[in-house]
Design a protein around this motif. Structure first.
Motif, PDB file in Angstrom:
ATOM      1  N   SER A 258      37.774  39.049  40.996  1.00 25.87           N
ATOM      2  CA  SER A 258      38.974  38.894  40.060  1.00 25.87           C
ATOM      3  C   SER A 258      39.700  40.098  39.821  1.00 25.87           C
ATOM      4  O   SER A 258      38.855  41.070  39.544  1.00 25.87           O
ATOM      5  N   GLY A 259      40.876  40.156  39.812  1.00 28.58           N
ATOM      6  CA  GLY A 259      41.707  41.224  39.297  1.00 28.58           C
ATOM      7  C   GLY A 259      41.980  42.309  40.367  1.00 28.58           C
ATOM      8  O   GLY A 259      42.482  43.440  40.241  1.00 28.58           O
ATOM      9  N   CYS A 260      41.497  42.115  41.537  1.00 30.33           N
ATOM     10  CA  CYS A 260      41.824  42.997  42.781  1.00 30.33           C
ATOM     11  C   CYS A 260      43.084  43.071  43.619  1.00 30.33           C
ATOM     12  O   CYS A 260      43.222  43.724  44.258  1.00 30.33           O
ATOM     13  N   GLY A 261      43.972  42.181  42.910  1.00 28.88           N
ATOM     14  CA  GLY A 261      45.399  42.138  43.510  1.00 28.88           C
ATOM     15  C   GLY A 261      45.496  40.953  44.674  1.00 28.88           C
ATOM     16  O   GLY A 261      46.566  41.276  45.280  1.00 28.88           O
ATOM     17  N   LYS A 262      44.705  39.859  44.715  1.00 26.60           N
ATOM     18  CA  LYS A 262      44.793  38.803  45.765  1.00 26.60           C
ATOM     19  C   LYS A 262      46.311  38.520  45.575  1.00 26.60           C
ATOM     20  O   LYS A 262      47.116  38.023  46.468  1.00 26.60           O
ATOM     21  N   SER A 263      46.603  37.749  44.182  1.00 28.62           N
ATOM     22  CA  SER A 263      47.461  37.126  43.931  1.00 28.62           C
ATOM     23  C   SER A 263      48.867  37.978  44.036  1.00 28.62           C
ATOM     24  O   SER A 263      49.923  37.547  44.492  1.00 28.62           O
ATOM     25  N   THR A 264      48.640  39.195  43.597  1.00 29.13           N
ATOM     26  CA  THR A 264      49.812  40.108  43.644  1.00 29.13           C
ATOM     27  C   THR A 264      50.273  40.376  45.167  1.00 29.13           C
ATOM     28  O   THR A 264      51.361  40.365  45.499  1.00 29.13           O
ATOM     29  N   LEU A 265      49.263  40.443  45.983  1.00 22.30           N
ATOM     30  CA  LEU A 265      49.461  40.589  47.682  1.00 22.30           C
ATOM     31  C   LEU A 265      50.272  39.524  48.095  1.00 22.30           C
ATOM     32  O   LEU A 265      51.323  39.690  48.758  1.00 22.30           O
TER      33      LEU A 265
HETATM   34  P1  ADP Z   1      43.685  38.791  41.633  1.00 19.89           P
HETATM   35  O1  ADP Z   1      44.504  37.524  42.215  1.00 19.89           O
HETATM   36  O2  ADP Z   1      42.716  39.208  42.681  1.00 19.89           O
HETATM   37  O3  ADP Z   1      42.760  38.135  40.507  1.00 19.89           O
HETATM   38  P2  ADP Z   1      45.959  39.887  40.467  1.00 19.89           P
HETATM   39  O4  ADP Z   1      46.691  39.982  41.776  1.00 19.89           O
HETATM   40  O5  ADP Z   1      46.307  38.636  39.554  1.00 19.89           O
HETATM   41  O6  ADP Z   1      44.528  39.656  40.807  1.00 19.89           O
HETATM   42  O7  ADP Z   1      46.011  41.155  39.419  1.00 19.89           O
HETATM   43  C1  ADP Z   1      45.718  42.385  39.850  1.00 19.89           C
HETATM   44  C2  ADP Z   1      46.041  43.391  38.752  1.00 19.89           C
HETATM   45  O8  ADP Z   1      47.310  43.649  38.275  1.00 19.89           O
HETATM   46  C3  ADP Z   1      45.118  42.947  37.614  1.00 19.89           C
HETATM   47  O9  ADP Z   1      44.633  44.056  36.768  1.00 19.89           O
HETATM   48  C4  ADP Z   1      46.195  42.234  36.719  1.00 19.89           C
HETATM   49  O10 ADP Z   1      45.879  42.264  35.284  1.00 19.89           O
HETATM   50  C5  ADP Z   1      47.451  43.166  37.003  1.00 19.89           C
HETATM   51  N1  ADP Z   1      48.618  42.314  37.040  1.00 19.89           N
HETATM   52  C6  ADP Z   1      49.014  41.017  37.801  1.00 19.89           C
HETATM   53  N2  ADP Z   1      50.349  40.680  37.412  1.00 19.89           N
HETATM   54  C7  ADP Z   1      50.638  41.332  36.579  1.00 19.89           C
HETATM   55  C8  ADP Z   1      51.956  41.374  35.970  1.00 19.89           C
HETATM   56  N3  ADP Z   1      53.112  40.507  35.932  1.00 19.89           N
HETATM   57  N4  ADP Z   1      52.132  42.585  34.864  1.00 19.89           N
HETATM   58  C9  ADP Z   1      51.320  43.501  34.860  1.00 19.89           C
HETATM   59  N5  ADP Z   1      50.053  43.551  35.333  1.00 19.89           N
HETATM   60  C10 ADP Z   1      49.618  42.504  36.243  1.00 19.89           C
END
Ligand code: ADP
Ligand code: MG
Length: 265
Positions: free
Chosen positions: A40-47
Motif C-alpha cells: 500500500s502506498g507504493c505508487g500503483k494507483s499513481t502509475l
Molecule cells: P498505492 O496505489 O500503491 O497504494 P498511491 O499511488 O495511491 O499508492 O500513492 C503513492 C504515494 O503517493 C502515497 O504516499 C500517497 O500518499 C501519495 N499520493 C497519491 N496521490 C496523491 C495526491 N493526489 N497528492 C499527494 N500525494 C499523493
C-alpha cells in the motif's frame, strides 16, 4: 509499437512533497495482461493514473499506442475500472453501460446494439432494465467492466477492481475477466495487492518497491492459457507465487518488512 511505453518516469506530488514514483521504465505490448503489485502506498494507483493522463508525470515520458498520454486520452484509447467504480443508481444497467456512448454522441440504435453486445460479454443479458442496487457486488463490477469496454478501448486499466468482493466472487470474476480479455484481445494493466490474483491473471507481474515506488522486478508468468480453477493448484502456480512474494520481501527487508508481509497475504 508498444501499447504502453514509459521511460524515466518520476512523479512527485508537490502537496506533501511525496515522490510516489522514481525512475520507472516499462513497456507493455499488445495483448499482454500486466499486473502491478506492491505494498500500500507504493505508487500503483499513481502509475495507472499517469498512464491514463489523469495526473501528469514530473519527469519522463508516457506514451499509449504510440501517442502522448493526453492524445490517447482524447482518442478514448483506454477504459478504466476502479474498485469503487460508480454506477448511477437512478439509471438502469443498460443506461449505465450506454453512458460513455452517449457522451461520444453515438446514435440511439448503435448504442442499443453495443449495450446488448456488452451485457452479453459480461453475461448479464436480461439485466439491462434492472437498476444497479438490485444487483450483487460482483454483478455491479461486471456492469462497470461492460461500461469501460463499451467504446472498444484497446487498453483496459483496472485499479483493484475486485478488492471489495469476497474471495469466491473474486475468483469467479478473475476467470470471467480472462475470458473477456481473450475475446476482446485487449491489453490489460491491472493493479492488485493480492499475489495469487496477480499470478493467476497475468502474463507478467510487475513488482513494485515501497516509496518512492520503483520496479523491483518483473515475473513472467508462463502458466498455460486458458487459466482455469485448477491453475491455482498447479505446482508452477505456487513457484510463481513464491517468486513474486520473495521479490516483495527482498525489496522490503529493511524497515518495510512488516508492510510487505501484509501485502504478501
Ligand atoms: P498505492 O496505489 O500503491 O497504494 P498511491 O499511488 O495511491 O499508492 O500513492 C503513492 C504515494 O503517493 C502515497 O504516499 C500517497 O500518499 C501519495 N499520493 C497519491 N496521490 C496523491 C495526491 N493526489 N497528492 C499527494 N500525494 C499523493
Ligand atoms: Mg491504490
Amino acid at each position: 509499437m508498444s501499447v504502453v511505453e514509459i521511460s524515466g518516469l518520476t512523479k512527485t506530488f508537490t502537496k506533501g512533497n511525496v515522490t510516489a514514483l522514481q525512475g520507472i521504465d516499462l513497456q507493455i505490448e499488445a495483448g499482454e495482461f500486466v499486473s502491478l503489485i506492491g505494498p500500500s502506498g507504493c505508487g500503483k494507483s499513481t502509475l495507472l493514473r499517469v498512464i491514463a493522463d489523469l495526473t501528469p508525470p514530473t519527469e519522463g515520458t508516457v506514451s499509449v499506442n504510440g501517442k502522448p498520454a493526453p492524445k490517447a486520452r482524447a482518442d478514448h484509447d483506454y477504459g478504466m475500472v476502479f474498485q469503487d467504480s460508480v454506477l448511477f443508481d437512478w439509471r438502469t444497467v443498460a443506461k449505465n453501460v450506454a453512458l460513455p456512448l452517449e457522451m461520444l454522441g453515438r446514435d440511439r440504435a448503435r448504442r442499443k446494439e453495443r449495450v446488448e453486445e456488452m451485457l452479453k460479454l459480461v453475461e448479464l443479458q436480461g439485466f439491462g432494465d434492472h437498476h444497479p442496487w438490485q444487483l450483487s457486488g460482483g454483478m455491479q463490477m461486471r456492469v462497470a467492466i461492460a461500461r469501460a469496454l463499451a467504446f472498444e478501448p484497446s487498453l483496459l486499466l483496472m485499479d483493484e477492481p475486485f478488492g471489495a468482493l469476497d474471495e469466491m466472487t473474486r475468483e469467479r470474476l478473475n476467470i470471467e475477466l480472462l475470458e473477456i480479455w481473450r475475446r476482446t484481445q485487449s491489453t490489460v494493466v491491472f493493479v492488485t495487492h493480492s499475489i495469487s490474483e496477480a499470478v493467476f491473471l497475468s502474463t507478467r507481474v510487475v513488482v513494485m518497491s515501497p516509496r518512492p515506488g520503483r520496479i523491483a522486478g518483473i515475473v513472467d508468468v508462463d502458466l498455460p492459457q486458458p487459466r482455469t480453477t485448477s491453475t491455482r493448484e498447479e505446482p508452477r502456480f505456487f513457484e510463481l507465487v513464491t517468486e513474486v512474494r520473495e521479490l516483495l520481501r527482498g525489496v522490503g527487508a529493511d524497515q518495510h518488512g512488516s508492510v510487505l508481509a501484509e501485502a504478501a497475504e
